[in-house]
Design an enzyme around this catalytic site. Structure first.
Site, PDB file in Angstrom:
ATOM      1  N   GLU A   1       7.658   6.337   3.078  1.00 37.27           N
ATOM      2  CA  GLU A   1       6.840   5.368   3.823  1.00 37.27           C
ATOM      3  C   GLU A   1       7.517   3.990   3.847  1.00 37.27           C
ATOM      4  O   GLU A   1       7.564   3.312   4.890  1.00 37.27           O
ATOM      5  CB  GLU A   1       5.454   5.263   3.178  1.00 37.27           C
ATOM      6  CG  GLU A   1       4.627   6.534   3.329  1.00 37.27           C
ATOM      7  CD  GLU A   1       3.508   6.619   2.300  1.00 37.27           C
ATOM      8  OE1 GLU A   1       3.179   5.580   1.695  1.00 37.27           O
ATOM      9  OE2 GLU A   1       2.968   7.729   2.087  1.00 37.27           O
TER      10      GLU A   1
ATOM     11  N   GLU B   1      -1.661   5.243  -4.963  1.00 34.76           N
ATOM     12  CA  GLU B   1      -3.091   5.127  -5.272  1.00 34.76           C
ATOM     13  C   GLU B   1      -3.674   6.418  -5.833  1.00 34.76           C
ATOM     14  O   GLU B   1      -4.576   6.398  -6.664  1.00 34.76           O
ATOM     15  CB  GLU B   1      -3.878   4.727  -4.010  1.00 34.76           C
ATOM     16  CG  GLU B   1      -3.589   3.334  -3.494  1.00 34.76           C
ATOM     17  CD  GLU B   1      -2.387   3.318  -2.542  1.00 34.76           C
ATOM     18  OE1 GLU B   1      -2.054   2.240  -2.049  1.00 34.76           O
ATOM     19  OE2 GLU B   1      -1.790   4.399  -2.315  1.00 34.76           O
TER      20      GLU B   1
ATOM     21  N   ASP C   1      -8.482  13.118 -43.815  1.00 39.38           N
ATOM     22  CA  ASP C   1      -7.482  13.320 -42.755  1.00 39.38           C
ATOM     23  C   ASP C   1      -7.689  12.371 -41.571  1.00 39.38           C
ATOM     24  O   ASP C   1      -6.801  12.231 -40.731  1.00 39.38           O
ATOM     25  CB  ASP C   1      -7.544  14.771 -42.230  1.00 39.38           C
ATOM     26  CG  ASP C   1      -7.266  15.795 -43.303  1.00 39.38           C
ATOM     27  OD1 ASP C   1      -6.263  15.618 -44.024  1.00 39.38           O
ATOM     28  OD2 ASP C   1      -8.032  16.761 -43.440  1.00 39.38           O
TER      29      ASP C   1
ATOM     30  N   ASP D   1      -2.546  20.731 -42.219  1.00 38.75           N
ATOM     31  CA  ASP D   1      -3.267  20.989 -43.456  1.00 38.75           C
ATOM     32  C   ASP D   1      -2.991  22.443 -43.861  1.00 38.75           C
ATOM     33  O   ASP D   1      -2.600  23.261 -43.019  1.00 38.75           O
ATOM     34  CB  ASP D   1      -4.763  20.764 -43.208  1.00 38.75           C
ATOM     35  CG  ASP D   1      -5.582  20.795 -44.470  1.00 38.75           C
ATOM     36  OD1 ASP D   1      -5.016  20.518 -45.534  1.00 38.75           O
ATOM     37  OD2 ASP D   1      -6.785  21.091 -44.395  1.00 38.75           O
TER      38      ASP D   1
ATOM     39  N   ASN E   1       5.984   8.137  -1.016  1.00 36.17           N
ATOM     40  CA  ASN E   1       5.866   6.675  -0.935  1.00 36.17           C
ATOM     41  C   ASN E   1       7.192   6.030  -0.568  1.00 36.17           C
ATOM     42  O   ASN E   1       7.247   5.056   0.196  1.00 36.17           O
ATOM     43  CB  ASN E   1       5.392   6.121  -2.282  1.00 36.17           C
ATOM     44  CG  ASN E   1       3.929   6.446  -2.550  1.00 36.17           C
ATOM     45  OD1 ASN E   1       3.350   7.299  -1.892  1.00 36.17           O
ATOM     46  ND2 ASN E   1       3.336   5.772  -3.501  1.00 36.17           N
TER      47      ASN E   1
ATOM     48  N   ASP F   1      -0.834  13.310   0.359  1.00 35.03           N
ATOM     49  CA  ASP F   1      -0.256  13.346  -0.993  1.00 35.03           C
ATOM     50  C   ASP F   1      -1.209  13.992  -1.986  1.00 35.03           C
ATOM     51  O   ASP F   1      -0.820  14.819  -2.806  1.00 35.03           O
ATOM     52  CB  ASP F   1       0.059  11.925  -1.479  1.00 35.03           C
ATOM     53  CG  ASP F   1       1.289  11.338  -0.795  1.00 35.03           C
ATOM     54  OD1 ASP F   1       1.899  12.054   0.018  1.00 35.03           O
ATOM     55  OD2 ASP F   1       1.607  10.170  -1.062  1.00 35.03           O
TER      56      ASP F   1
ATOM     57  N   VAL G   1       0.841  -1.207   0.000  1.00 30.31           N
ATOM     58  CA  VAL G   1       0.000   0.000   0.000  1.00 30.31           C
ATOM     59  C   VAL G   1       0.872   1.252   0.000  1.00 30.31           C
ATOM     60  O   VAL G   1       0.562   2.254  -0.647  1.00 30.31           O
ATOM     61  CB  VAL G   1      -0.957  -0.016   1.216  1.00 30.31           C
ATOM     62  CG1 VAL G   1      -1.694   1.309   1.334  1.00 30.31           C
ATOM     63  CG2 VAL G   1      -1.949  -1.159   1.091  1.00 30.31           C
TER      64      VAL G   1
END
Length: 864
Positions: free
Chosen positions: A666, A282, A601, A324, A663, A695, A277
């Protein structure tokens, strides 16, 4: 079969038909053989298939496994929170995929609903889907051409083919035979193609192709090719795979070591879940999606509508723009640029030679005035009338003083139009047409000067018309065009072009300054294309080349790829060639944007890294195939969008740097504590809280950061450039390690002072240190204090909200039970903030060192 080279009799023979049409029994057998005259679609993914596709990502599978293990060991709260995150990510992905594929539906809508035919020598109307090869089709102004047709007769027939060829002017059609096989669609004047529009006149023809065998059917097949994932998506997929493998590896090693040491297997599984985790960001997919959405919202103010969110960032990667010509670089409006009057033109009825030229423009046209007072008609004639009426020597009384007596319309054989007016007891004859055609029926003494001027205008890519006139005492007895179109006095030349937009030159220069190469892809004539490309700066160097579709078809793939970077203009190219140009550039590791407005196109728009359709002139097909739409059809809007795209990517890098550093911190905290003989200080739900709140909110605020200086002066990112380039990877490792060390030091201090709230203190330090980190990395190199602490109000708001929410988790009793926290004293809270500030000041010192190094390197680079 190239039916444009077949004679009418050969066409009848090959298709076993004739001018009276097919019999009903023949129709039935051919419908069984050829099928319906409609575009087929490959089988699309079902809604269930799209939903299932969202759960194939390795990181999502790891989170689902973590939720399952949490549920098994009794941590139901953790499991529910993890599953909610997984479902939210799946919902975002599903919505994006569900909205993506609509181009084929738009193509189907363009097919004619009904067609007028001749069968068994009777005129009938049938559904266009019932047409078969060999049918005789009747065409009239305003109709949509229902199939690919070899014309057998025409009456002043003009067909607007811009959706297939890109040419803005309606093409005059004729049943005459053609000899060359390999000529562009725009030059096949004896053919009419499915889904083009009859602009003027009438015609008949034999159906030679239906359904997927038509030119538009071939385009539909090209649209079925898989499109490429955007660069950010490519980078994030690659990152997710690598991260997932690392996470699985760490978890397996940790569980195995714990098992060998005889530790509680449930506790080791919970530790493994905590690491999984902690490692998986996430909030990252949601933060990226929201950031792109905010950028897309801002781009609307710059006349750019983003259809597919990743396109907002992809713009920053583009280093080639295949654009174009008509309507994007040019104004999509024929304009008379030069008017040359012959010095030999005589004065008549007090008209000087210039006034006589203006009078000729006023009296020889089929232009009408619409109810809202706009000129309506052929764009060339509208340009002539507009020019005449704006000239100071023009007299508005001419419109009522002269009454048309005779009109001999333009046709493909004479290539002239003649009008006759009574004037003071005589007759004024005015003739307009191609220069050679006018010269052939005029008396000319200065043909050398006329030819020289014509060549000069032609080299400038202008469309040239000649004018001639004469005065008759009496009308000829023979009422034919030939009787009037003799012994004319040559009057002058009118040279027209669809001119570049005034802002196009500056926009193309800005493109080149940003390291982006503009390339023109057009269905127009090579001379016109080269003139516009030279005027706008697309062609600048002697090595810059123009190539036609026919020349391109003669090259093999290897030769084309070796030359592609010197080719700046492609003229008279087919839809398949446009697609191959994009593929070749991508094969050479270029990120390619393509602009376009027609059906022709659409395949290139879809294949490009970013497809840009026109909002005003664009067909529904081109818009559905594109990633973004220019609401004002203006090339300069692309440059503003590219600047915004680069800003978005810079800010995405900042919050990737921020989230992954957190992260990393952690993971280090969870790993270092047991190594030092300390209990693991964090539980999965606390990590999820930090990943989503501490976060998530500041990460979103990065989307509001202003662009870095000289953002359009730097080259685009390389196609292989990693998200972690430019020292981001190193920063994530060392700052993450620092956060882990600071958290473990907090834990050691608290346990040595026998403080039972040590877990809450570590949780708080981890959360607050990440907020300090967010403030410090708002700029890559500048100090927070030099860019202004309050320079990003959204960031300040996010920081305050995050701090308040973190305090609520610590002090609100209901939340204490969920997050396993205890209320901290003011002193304990102050200690947490003190430890957390170490991260902020360390990153500020890192930037100070970078500034010193940069300052020392400036003289070596020769900069001032």
């Amino acid at each position: 079969m190239n039916y444009h080279t077949a004679t009418i009799s050969d066409t009848y023979l090959r298709l076993k038909t004739d001018q009276s049409g097919l019999s009903n029994t023949e129709i039935e057998s051919r419908q069984k053989k050829y099928g319906k005259n409609e575009l087929k679609q490959k089988k699309r993914k079902s809604v269930f298939g799209l939903v299932l596709n969202q759960f194939k990502d390795v990181m999502i599978l790891i989170l689902i496994l973590a939720a399952a293990i949490s549920l098994v060991v009794g941590e139901s709260t953790d499991a529910i929170v993890i599953l909610i995150i997984v479902l939210l990510n799946a919902l975002i992905g599903f919505v994006q995929e569900y909205r993506a594929e609509k181009a084929m539906e738009a193509l189907k809508k363009m097919s004619a609903l009904h067609a007028t035919l001749r069968r068994e020598n009777k005129m009938i109307q049938v559904l266009a889907t019932e047409l078969v090869p060999g049918d005789i089709v009747i065409l009239e102004a305003g109709m949509l051409v229902p199939a690919d047709i070899r014309l057998i007769s025409t009456q002043l027939l003009k067909i607007e083919e811009s959706s297939l060829t890109g040419e803005s002017v309606a093409i005059e059609k004729s049943p005459n035979d053609l000899v060359l096989d390999n000529i562009p669609i725009g030059d096949r004047f004896n053919m009419a193609y499915k889904s083009t529009v009859v602009a003027y006149g009438k015609g008949e023809g034999v159906v030679v192709a239906t359904g997927m065998k038509t030119e538009i059917g071939k385009i539909a097949e090209l649209l079925e090719e898989d499109d490429l994932k955007p660069p950010l998506q490519q980078r994030m997929v690659a990152f997710a795979k690598k991260l997932s493998l690392v996470v699985l590896g760490i978890c397996l090693v940790l569980v195995a070591l714990g098992w060998l040491r005889g530790e509680n297997i449930i506790q080791m599984l919970l530790t493994a879940i905590s690491i999984a985790v902690a490692a998986i960001p996430e909030a990252l997919p949601a933060v990226i999606t929201i950031s792109l959405a905010l950028g897309a919202k801002k781009m609307v103010q710059q006349h750019v509508l983003i259809r597919k969110l990743p396109a907002a960032e992809t713009l920053g990667s583009v280093n080639y723009i295949c654009t174009d010509k008509t309507g994007t670089i040019t104004q999509n409006k024929m304009t008379l640029m030069d008017c040359w009057v012959s010095p030999e033109a005589k004065l008549i009825n007090n008209f000087n030679s210039k006034q006589l030229m203006l009078l000729a423009m006023e009296l020889n046209h089929d232009v009408s005035i619409s109810p809202n007072n706009e000129l309506k008609g052929d764009p060339t004639e509208v340009a002539l009338v507009e020019y005449a009426r704006k000239d100071p020597e023009y007299n508005s009384n001419w419109r009522t003083d002269f009454n048309l007596a005779k009109n001999f319309p333009f046709d493909s054989t004479r290539k002239r139009m003649t009008t006759v007016y009574p004037m003071n007891g005589n007759w004024l004859v005015i003739c307009k047409g191609g220069v050679e055609s006018i010269l052939s029926c005029s008396t000319v003494k200065n043909s050398g000067e006329i030819n020289k001027t014509t060549v000069q205008f032609a080299e400038e890519g202008k469309r040239i018309l000649g004018y001639a006139y004469k005065i008759l005492d009496t009308l000829p007895t023979e009422d034919t065009a030939a009787a009037y179109e003799t012994q004319l006095e040559f009057l002058g030349l009118a040279a027209m072009i669809d001119p570049p937009r005034p802002e196009a030159v500056a926009a193309i220069a800005a493109c080149q300054g940003a390291g982006i190469t503009p390339v023109m892809l057009t269905g127009d004539h090579p001379i016109t294309a080269k003139a516009i490309a030279t005027d706008t700066g697309i062609i600048k160097l002697k090595t810059d080349r123009l190539i036609t579709g026919a020349e391109l078809a003669a090259l093999n793939w290897e030769d084309f790829e070796s030359q592609i970077e010197s080719i700046k203009v492609y003229a008279r190219v087919s839809p398949e060639q446009k697609l191959n140009i994009v593929k070749a550039l991508q094969h050479r590791n270029h990120f390619v944007a393509v602009t376009g407005d027609g059906v022709n196109d659409a395949p290139a728009l879809r294949r490009a890294d970013i497809g840009i359709a026109m909002g005003i002139t664009g067909t529904d097909v081109s818009k559905e195939a594109a990633d973004m739409i220019l609401l004002d059809d203006n090339f300069s809007s692309i440059i503003l969008a590219i600047k915004e795209g680069r800003r978005i990517f810079d800010n995405i890098r900042k919050f990737v740097k921020y989230i992954l550093t957190g992260n990393s911190g952690e993971i280090w905290t969870i790993l270092l504590a047991p190594i030092l003989g300390l209990p693991i200080p964090l539980i999965p739900i606390q990590i999820l809280w930090i990943n989503l709140v501490s976060d998530g909110l500041p990460a979103l605020a990065f989307a509001a950061e202003l662009p870095e200086e000289n953002i359009l002066k730097r080259n685009p990112r390389g196609s292989k450039e990693s998200v972690f380039s430019g020292g981001i990877g190193i920063h994530i490792i060392w700052v993450g390690l620092l956060i882990g060390v600071v958290c473990v030091l907090t834990q050691i201090w608290a346990t040595q002072t026998e403080n039972p709230k040590w877990a809450t203190m570590v949780f708080t330090v981890l959360s607050i240190s990440q907020i300090g980190h967010a403030m410090a990395i708002r700029s890559e190199i500048k100090s927070l204090f030099s860019i202004g602490v309050f320079g990003n109000k959204q960031m300040i708001f996010a920081v305050l909200i995050t701090v308040v929410l973190q305090l609520a988790v610590i002090y609100v009793p209901f939340l204490q039970g969920i997050f396993h926290t205890s209320a901290l004293s003011l002193f304990e809270l102050a200690v947490c903030f003190g430890f957390s500030s170490i991260v902020f000041w360390s990153v500020e010192i890192e930037k100070w060192i970078k500034r010193i190094r940069k300052k020392r390197s400036v003289p070596n680079l020769g900069l001032r």
